[in-house]
Scaffold this active site. Structure first.
Site, PDB file in Angstrom:
ATOM      1  N   HIS A  17       0.830  -1.208   0.000  1.00 34.76           N
ATOM      2  CA  HIS A  17       0.000   0.000   0.000  1.00 34.76           C
ATOM      3  C   HIS A  17       0.868   1.263   0.000  1.00 34.76           C
ATOM      4  O   HIS A  17       0.720   2.138  -0.860  1.00 34.76           O
ATOM      5  CB  HIS A  17      -0.921  -0.013   1.222  1.00 34.76           C
ATOM      6  CG  HIS A  17      -1.836   1.160   1.321  1.00 34.76           C
ATOM      7  ND1 HIS A  17      -3.164   1.094   0.996  1.00 34.76           N
ATOM      8  CD2 HIS A  17      -1.610   2.450   1.708  1.00 34.76           C
ATOM      9  CE1 HIS A  17      -3.724   2.284   1.169  1.00 34.76           C
ATOM     10  NE2 HIS A  17      -2.793   3.120   1.614  1.00 34.76           N
ATOM     11  N   GLU A  18       1.780   1.342   0.960  1.00 38.76           N
ATOM     12  CA  GLU A  18       2.631   2.530   1.048  1.00 38.76           C
ATOM     13  C   GLU A  18       3.578   2.625  -0.142  1.00 38.76           C
ATOM     14  O   GLU A  18       3.915   3.720  -0.600  1.00 38.76           O
ATOM     15  CB  GLU A  18       3.402   2.537   2.365  1.00 38.76           C
ATOM     16  CG  GLU A  18       2.526   2.543   3.605  1.00 38.76           C
ATOM     17  CD  GLU A  18       1.480   3.650   3.628  1.00 38.76           C
ATOM     18  OE1 GLU A  18       1.717   4.721   3.010  1.00 38.76           O
ATOM     19  OE2 GLU A  18       0.415   3.447   4.243  1.00 38.76           O
ATOM     20  N   HIS A  62       1.829   4.426  -2.847  1.00 39.35           N
ATOM     21  CA  HIS A  62       1.940   5.878  -2.680  1.00 39.35           C
ATOM     22  C   HIS A  62       3.308   6.364  -3.153  1.00 39.35           C
ATOM     23  O   HIS A  62       3.427   7.412  -3.802  1.00 39.35           O
ATOM     24  CB  HIS A  62       1.760   6.247  -1.207  1.00 39.35           C
ATOM     25  CG  HIS A  62       0.346   6.258  -0.729  1.00 39.35           C
ATOM     26  ND1 HIS A  62      -0.671   6.899  -1.391  1.00 39.35           N
ATOM     27  CD2 HIS A  62      -0.227   5.701   0.383  1.00 39.35           C
ATOM     28  CE1 HIS A  62      -1.806   6.761  -0.717  1.00 39.35           C
ATOM     29  NE2 HIS A  62      -1.566   6.028   0.358  1.00 39.35           N
ATOM     30  N   HIS A 110       3.503   6.617  -6.823  1.00 35.09           N
ATOM     31  CA  HIS A 110       2.757   7.805  -7.256  1.00 35.09           C
ATOM     32  C   HIS A 110       3.639   9.053  -7.161  1.00 35.09           C
ATOM     33  O   HIS A 110       3.626   9.914  -8.052  1.00 35.09           O
ATOM     34  CB  HIS A 110       1.514   7.959  -6.367  1.00 35.09           C
ATOM     35  CG  HIS A 110       0.459   8.851  -6.930  1.00 35.09           C
ATOM     36  ND1 HIS A 110      -0.683   9.179  -6.231  1.00 35.09           N
ATOM     37  CD2 HIS A 110       0.350   9.495  -8.115  1.00 35.09           C
ATOM     38  CE1 HIS A 110      -1.448   9.959  -6.957  1.00 35.09           C
ATOM     39  NE2 HIS A 110      -0.838  10.179  -8.106  1.00 35.09           N
TER      40      HIS A 110
END
Length: 703
Positions: A476-477, A480, A483
């Site tokens: 998940h991180e 990010h 991104h």
């Protein structure tokens, strides 16, 4: 300047490789002088732009504003980028000193009448400026930011706005400080080995090491995630589970000096007063107007649809688990309580699917998992991660990597801070230490990104071994981080993760999908002792168990979202009982019996200090998007480079340079459909297709 260039690393150009922040030279006493210099330079920039006698243009007003305060931003990013990871008393003191000054600087910009007059003139002439899509979005964002920050208010209301925003900044810092202090104040020291019943040997060894570090004999458990979660999942002692649960669920509401109840009330009331000043009925209306959701009605419509689909499933899951617990304990009157859920769920999961975290944990060694996650980015996007021990870090736990693109050019720097410690806030997050943008000389300034976790640190006996959920958190991180790393925007204020909150979780949550794919599990699952790959049957069991208690998990998230919305749709000030307010707010989502003393709001950092106020729904909103987006990968193969490149080009690289509805449609070729999420969770059969969802179902089309 307060300090000379020779004594303060912030003054002057960084001489480190890739101009990374020289954390090895920065000391606490360097921050305040650097901040003060940044505030001074920012005011010079603003005075120059506001005092310009030329006709306002995009270039001499909007673009100059975008580039103003560069030194202050670099200092602020360096400090606040790592603040949550090293929140010791000194840094909390620095944050409390600096934060009001940051608010003052914001007011100096956005409540500056001559400056707003220039911005407004450019905005009103936007139709004749022939701006690019990105330039126009910057102009509109800038104007909206002025309006949202009180630029159109009368003088008295401007002063009220200043007071409220400054107070809110300080309240958020105090909220976090209290959570950390209250969590750290609780310890459960077990001295009788029989009280370790059910706890895996690895967890016990870590607890014994934790006790030894504090000069204690026995096994020490705390409220940090690596300690609390496995204890609640495996401890066979119900009374100790209850003790841990009550300690966790009353953080910030114990009536001690770390109590957050008054902070919660002041925060929601200040936000409401701010919204009223700006002409909105409630804070949610103020926040949501420029998000994908647009208004509270659409948020509630999404929640209603989710509850209609998932609540019956959750209720059945509770009945099943309560029956299992009753049979296990040979007690027909057994009532499953919140401190029982994880324990019996883990045991039932093992019985049904022959899998639990302690079976899988030996195959998820941190170094192996990290290598696999980096490898996934390599296969999808052509990236290479190269550790560079020469890059200075702010803590010995941190590892720095150079991230190279497919053409071997530097894409950015990634800092990985994996382990729990007392000065680190709970949870996991990504921070930007340096954002991506194109500077005035047309150079692409590449980003420096931090991902921070709270994993259990290695011991002398074994390396850091992750649970399935922790692997998902890392993915998940890392999403990010991608991104941020793959941003290709002209303007820093719109680059990377500087997007709408109900869109920002799409790049992170989509990465979690790969963990339920055989091809990826086979790559990361390697036994830390034998070196053998994870057995194919175990992989199948993991995938088959992916939807175990999916109804409960959804209702829990919707409950948090409803609590957030309840606080921020208030139209009159609140001075009631927080526990009763919570119970009413999320009553429709509850599956387990409620506990009167348990209060979530007083430790709900996402909405009271983390920027997700009236935005927590974004996790479920983005889950609709990530399931639908991943179905594009499923259609062509989950490692399909062409699909990945389209996702990179249309989503990851774009930041907020275009409307997120437009960006998503560019990737998917249509509006998102909630059906992909329902199919993924087994609510709908895999073959059912009902088409795109309407705005009422949760995603508005672009206007």
């Amino acid at each position: 300047m307060h300090e000379s260039l020779s004594t303060n690393p912030f003054f002057g150009k960084y001489t480190t490789e890739h101009q990374t922040i020289p954390f090895d030279k920065i000391r606490d006493e360097h921050y305040l002088p650097a901040f003060d210099e940044g505030f001074r330079l920012l005011r010079e920039d603003i005075d120059r732009i506001a005092g310009d006698t030329r006709t306002p243009t995009f270039e001499n007003t909007i673009l100059e504003l975008e580039r103003s305060g560069e030194f202050l931003k670099s200092v602020s990013d360096a400090f606040f980028g790592i603040f949550s990871a090293v929140s010791d008393e000194k840094k909390i003191e620095i944050a409390q000193t600096v934060s009001p000054k940051i608010s003052e600087s914001s007011h100096y910009i956005f409540l500056n009448k001559p400056l707003f007059k220039r911005v407004k003139e450019v905005y009103e002439n936007k139709a004749s400026l022939n701006l690019s899509t990105e330039d126009l979005r910057l102009l509109e964002n800038t104007y909206d930011h002025f309006i949202d920050s009180g630029a159109d208010l009368n003088e008295a209301d401007r002063e009220s706005y200043k007071r409220l925003s400054t107070e809110l900044t300080l309240l958020a810092i105090d909220f976090d400080k209290n959570v950390i202090k209250d969590e750290n104040s609780f310890e459960l020291l077990i001295t009788d080995r029989k009280d370790l019943n059910g706890l895996p040997s690895g967890i016990c060894r870590a607890a014994e090491a934790a006790a030894g570090e504090k000069g204690q004999q026995g096994w020490l458990f705390t409220l940090s995630e690596p300690s609390y979660v496995p204890f609640m999942r495996y401890s066979g002692c119900r009374e100790l589970r209850k003790k841990m649960y009550m300690a966790k669920s009353t953080v910030g509401s114990r009536g001690n000096e770390s109590d957050n109840r008054e902070i919660v009330k002041k925060t929601v009331n200040n936000r409401l007063e701010t919204a009223h000043l700006l002409g909105y009925d409630n804070y949610a209306s103020y926040v949501l107007k420029d998000k994908m959701a647009k208004d509270a009605a659409n948020v509630y419509k999404l929640f209603r649809r989710l509850l209609k689909s998932y609540k019956p499933l959750a209720e059945n899951e509770y009945k099943t688990l309560n029956r299992f617990a009753s049979e296990t304990e040979d007690d027909r009157d057994f009532i499953l309580m919140p401190w029982d859920w994880d324990y019996y769920a883990e045991r039932l999961k093992k019985r049904l699917f022959h899998v639990n975290d302690e079976i899988t944990r030996p195959y998820f060694e941190l170094k192996s998992v990290t290598k696999g996650v980096f490898g996934l980015a390599g296969e999808l996007y052509g990236l290479t991660f190269r550790e560079n021990a020469g890059i200075p870090v702010y803590h010995k736990d941190v590892t720095a990597y150079e991230v190279l693109d497919s053409d071997d050019s530097l894409l950015g720097i990634l800092y990985a801070d994996f382990f729990s410690r007392e000065t680190k806030q709970p949870g996991a997050w990504m921070s930007s230490l340096k954002g991506q943008f194109i500077d005035g000389e047309n150079n692409d300034r590449r980003p420096h990104i931090l991902i921070s976790m709270n994993f259990m640190r290695p011991t002398n006996e074994q390396p850091s071994l992750l649970s399935y959920g922790e692997v998902k958190t890392l993915l998940h991180e890392f999403g990010h981080a991608l991104h941020g790393l793959m941003s290709k925007c002209r303007y820093g204020s719109m680059s990377g993760t500087n997007v709408k909150h109900d869109f920002v979780e799409l790049p992170s949550q989509i990465m979690e999908n790969w963990l339920d794919e055989t091809g990826f599990l086979d790559r990361i699952g390697v036994h830390y002792r034998t070196g053998r790959k994870i057995p194919r049957q175990l992989t199948k069991n993991i995938i088959n168990s992916a939807n175990f208690n999916a109804g409960y998990a959804c209702c829990r998230q919707v409950g948090f979202g409803l609590l957030d919305m309840a606080w921020h749709t208030l139209t009159v000030p609140f001075d009631g009982n927080i526990a009763r307010f919570e119970k009413k707010a999320w009553k429709k989502t509850l599956v387990l019996p409620g506990i009167n003393r348990a209060i979530m709001s007083c430790r709900f950092g996402h909405i009271f200090s983390g920027g997700y106020a009236a935005g927590y729904y974004g996790y479920k909103w983005a889950e609709v998007l990530d399931a639908d987006a991943f179905s594009a990968f499923k259609e062509k193969g989950v490692f399909d480079r062409e699909t990945a490149q389209s996702f990179r080009q249309n989503i990851l690289s774009k930041g907020d340079s275009e409307d997120p509805n437009v960006l998503y449609a560019s990737f998917r070729g249509r509006k998102p459909s909630i059906d992909a999420l329902l199919r993924r969770n087994g609510i709908l059969p895999a073959t059912v297709k009902r088409g795109a969802i309407s705005p009422a179902a949760g995603v508005r089309p672009a206007k």
